[in-house]
Design a protein around this motif. Structure first.
Motif, PDB file in Angstrom:
ATOM      1  N   ASP A  43      38.579  42.350  38.130  1.00 30.90           N
ATOM      2  CA  ASP A  43      37.184  41.947  38.165  1.00 30.90           C
ATOM      3  C   ASP A  43      36.734  41.768  36.719  1.00 30.90           C
ATOM      4  O   ASP A  43      36.770  42.717  35.926  1.00 30.90           O
ATOM      5  CB  ASP A  43      36.333  43.020  38.860  1.00 30.90           C
ATOM      6  N   ILE A  44      36.333  40.528  36.365  1.00 30.28           N
ATOM      7  CA  ILE A  44      35.894  40.227  35.006  1.00 30.28           C
ATOM      8  C   ILE A  44      34.377  40.097  35.000  1.00 30.28           C
ATOM      9  O   ILE A  44      33.831  39.222  35.687  1.00 30.28           O
ATOM     10  CB  ILE A  44      36.526  38.920  34.490  1.00 30.28           C
ATOM     11  N   PRO A  45      33.665  40.964  34.278  1.00 33.78           N
ATOM     12  CA  PRO A  45      32.204  40.869  34.225  1.00 33.78           C
ATOM     13  C   PRO A  45      31.748  39.470  33.826  1.00 33.78           C
ATOM     14  O   PRO A  45      32.242  38.906  32.854  1.00 33.78           O
ATOM     15  CB  PRO A  45      31.825  41.920  33.163  1.00 33.78           C
ATOM     16  N   GLY A  46      30.829  38.921  34.586  1.00 34.16           N
ATOM     17  CA  GLY A  46      30.326  37.595  34.305  1.00 34.16           C
ATOM     18  C   GLY A  46      31.145  36.481  34.914  1.00 34.16           C
ATOM     19  O   GLY A  46      30.747  35.314  34.885  1.00 34.16           O
ATOM     20  N   TYR A  47      32.291  36.836  35.459  1.00 31.83           N
ATOM     21  CA  TYR A  47      33.170  35.837  36.081  1.00 31.83           C
ATOM     22  C   TYR A  47      33.410  36.150  37.551  1.00 31.83           C
ATOM     23  O   TYR A  47      33.242  35.331  38.429  1.00 31.83           O
ATOM     24  CB  TYR A  47      34.502  35.758  35.328  1.00 31.83           C
ATOM     25  N   GLY A  48      33.821  37.394  37.816  1.00 33.44           N
ATOM     26  CA  GLY A  48      34.078  37.792  39.192  1.00 33.44           C
ATOM     27  C   GLY A  48      35.514  38.201  39.416  1.00 33.44           C
ATOM     28  O   GLY A  48      36.243  38.535  38.480  1.00 33.44           O
ATOM     29  N   ILE A  49      35.918  38.163  40.683  1.00 35.92           N
ATOM     30  CA  ILE A  49      37.261  38.583  41.076  1.00 35.92           C
ATOM     31  C   ILE A  49      38.266  37.472  40.765  1.00 35.92           C
ATOM     32  O   ILE A  49      38.047  36.305  41.107  1.00 35.92           O
ATOM     33  CB  ILE A  49      37.312  38.936  42.577  1.00 35.92           C
ATOM     34  N   THR A  50      39.369  37.840  40.122  1.00 29.43           N
ATOM     35  CA  THR A  50      40.384  36.849  39.767  1.00 29.43           C
ATOM     36  C   THR A  50      41.362  36.634  40.915  1.00 29.43           C
ATOM     37  O   THR A  50      41.446  37.438  41.854  1.00 29.43           O
ATOM     38  CB  THR A  50      41.198  37.307  38.548  1.00 29.43           C
ATOM     39  N   GLN A  51      42.108  35.556  40.827  1.00 26.65           N
ATOM     40  CA  GLN A  51      43.285  35.396  41.662  1.00 26.65           C
ATOM     41  C   GLN A  51      44.315  36.444  41.235  1.00 26.65           C
ATOM     42  O   GLN A  51      44.290  36.929  40.097  1.00 26.65           O
ATOM     43  CB  GLN A  51      43.878  33.989  41.490  1.00 26.65           C
ATOM     44  N   PRO A  52      45.255  36.816  42.113  1.00 29.22           N
ATOM     45  CA  PRO A  52      46.239  37.840  41.741  1.00 29.22           C
ATOM     46  C   PRO A  52      47.094  37.420  40.541  1.00 29.22           C
ATOM     47  O   PRO A  52      47.535  36.272  40.466  1.00 29.22           O
ATOM     48  CB  PRO A  52      47.100  37.978  43.003  1.00 29.22           C
ATOM     49  N   TYR A  53      47.268  38.340  39.602  1.00 31.15           N
ATOM     50  CA  TYR A  53      48.201  38.156  38.490  1.00 31.15           C
ATOM     51  C   TYR A  53      49.551  38.727  38.928  1.00 31.15           C
ATOM     52  O   TYR A  53      49.616  39.832  39.471  1.00 31.15           O
ATOM     53  CB  TYR A  53      47.726  38.905  37.248  1.00 31.15           C
ATOM     54  N   TRP A  54      50.624  37.993  38.664  1.00 31.09           N
ATOM     55  CA  TRP A  54      51.959  38.441  39.067  1.00 31.09           C
ATOM     56  C   TRP A  54      52.733  38.914  37.843  1.00 31.09           C
ATOM     57  O   TRP A  54      52.834  38.216  36.845  1.00 31.09           O
ATOM     58  CB  TRP A  54      52.726  37.314  39.759  1.00 31.09           C
ATOM     59  N   TYR A  55      53.281  40.129  37.930  1.00 34.33           N
ATOM     60  CA  TYR A  55      54.126  40.686  36.876  1.00 34.33           C
ATOM     61  C   TYR A  55      55.455  41.074  37.508  1.00 34.33           C
ATOM     62  O   TYR A  55      55.507  42.003  38.321  1.00 34.33           O
ATOM     63  CB  TYR A  55      53.475  41.924  36.251  1.00 34.33           C
TER      64      TYR A  55
END
Length: 269
Positions: A43-55
């Motif tokens: 969750d990025i403040p001012g942006y919202g929920i991201t798509q999943p990051y894959w590691y």
């Protein structure tokens, strides 16, 4: 790869041109045949929920950030063990201890905003290599965001202003001011430059000073002559531990070694 994030953790995620503060929403383990890894949602403040990051299991957070750090290609994977102190031939015990403590006790350096000033008048003495080796160790051990830029390149970057400035250039300027650890390479080349250049450099150095963010400087000049600008000089002197490398060209010694190894190889056939 060991996943050291959990929901609720505050961290920094790296995009193509900048770093963003984020909160971990979820961490899930997945295995698809021979591929295994982790999906992390932020969750990025001012942006919202991201798509999943894959590691995936074969790529560390440091690997992702290292490729976007700006560290020169020849040094991008160098670690502490790659720096050969014995090449100097002189007594280096004290400066070696300082370098090692910067990695081992990095959190204390970070909390105090204290960095290093790596200096030698000899070209090829290993200043940039040492800075990159230490930075890579910090990235690997502390999940830190590291950026590298030469002073000349920073001068070119700050010239880009006005309507024609790309968003990427602006994001790069911001990331240099806000990253966990900055390497400012070849400090001192700007001492005879125009006032606006010193003002821009002071803005970068002062903002990191005020936000207690450590910087590693490399220079051919001693720390007391790092800049002709008293404001810059004061900031560097007040926040840097000096590492004075012996006046030995490691680059020349390595060139001699590689040339001799090559000759032995071709003459033995």
């Amino acid at each position: 790869m060991q996943m050291n994030l959990k929901p609720g953790d505050h961290t920094v995620i790296t995009t193509a041109c900048t770093e963003l503060d984020a909160v971990v929403v979820s961490v899930n383990r997945y295995e698809y045949g021979k591929t295994a890894g982790w999906e992390v949602v932020y969750d990025i403040p001012g942006y919202g929920i991201t798509q999943p990051y894959w590691y995936d299991d074969h790529t560390s957070f440091a690997d992702v950030r290292r490729t976007r750090s700006g560290i020169p290609v020849e040094y991008v994977y160098k670690r502490g063990s790659d720096f050969k102190w014995d090449y100097y031939g002189d007594e280096t015990e004290m400066i070696k201890k300082i370098a090692n403590s910067f990695v081992a006790r990095y959190e204390e350096f970070r909390r105090s905003g204290r960095g290093l000033y790596i200096c030698s008048q000899t070209k090829g003495s290993g200043k940039t290599l040492l800075a990159c080796c230490l930075a890579n160790e910090v990235m690997e051990r502390y999940n830190a965001v590291v950026k590298f830029i030469q002073v000349f390149d920073y001068i070119d970057l700050i010239k880009k202003k006005g309507e024609g400035v790309s968003e990427a250039a602006e994001e790069q300027k911001r990331s240099l001011k806000e990253c966990s650890l900055l390497i400012l390479d070849d400090m001192g080349v700007q001492t005879e430059r125009q006032e606006w250049i010193n003002n821009a450099l002071f803005s970068l150095i002062d903002e990191r000073y005020r936000n207690i963010l450590p910087t590693i400087y490399t220079s051919n000049l001693p720390m007391e002559r790092a800049s002709g600008d008293d404001r810059i000089q004061s900031r560097i002197y007040g926040t840097s531990i000096p590492i004075l490398l012996p006046e030995v060209s490691i680059r020349d010694r390595l060139a001699d070694q590689y040339r001799n190894d090559f000759l032995r190889e071709v003459l033995s056939k």
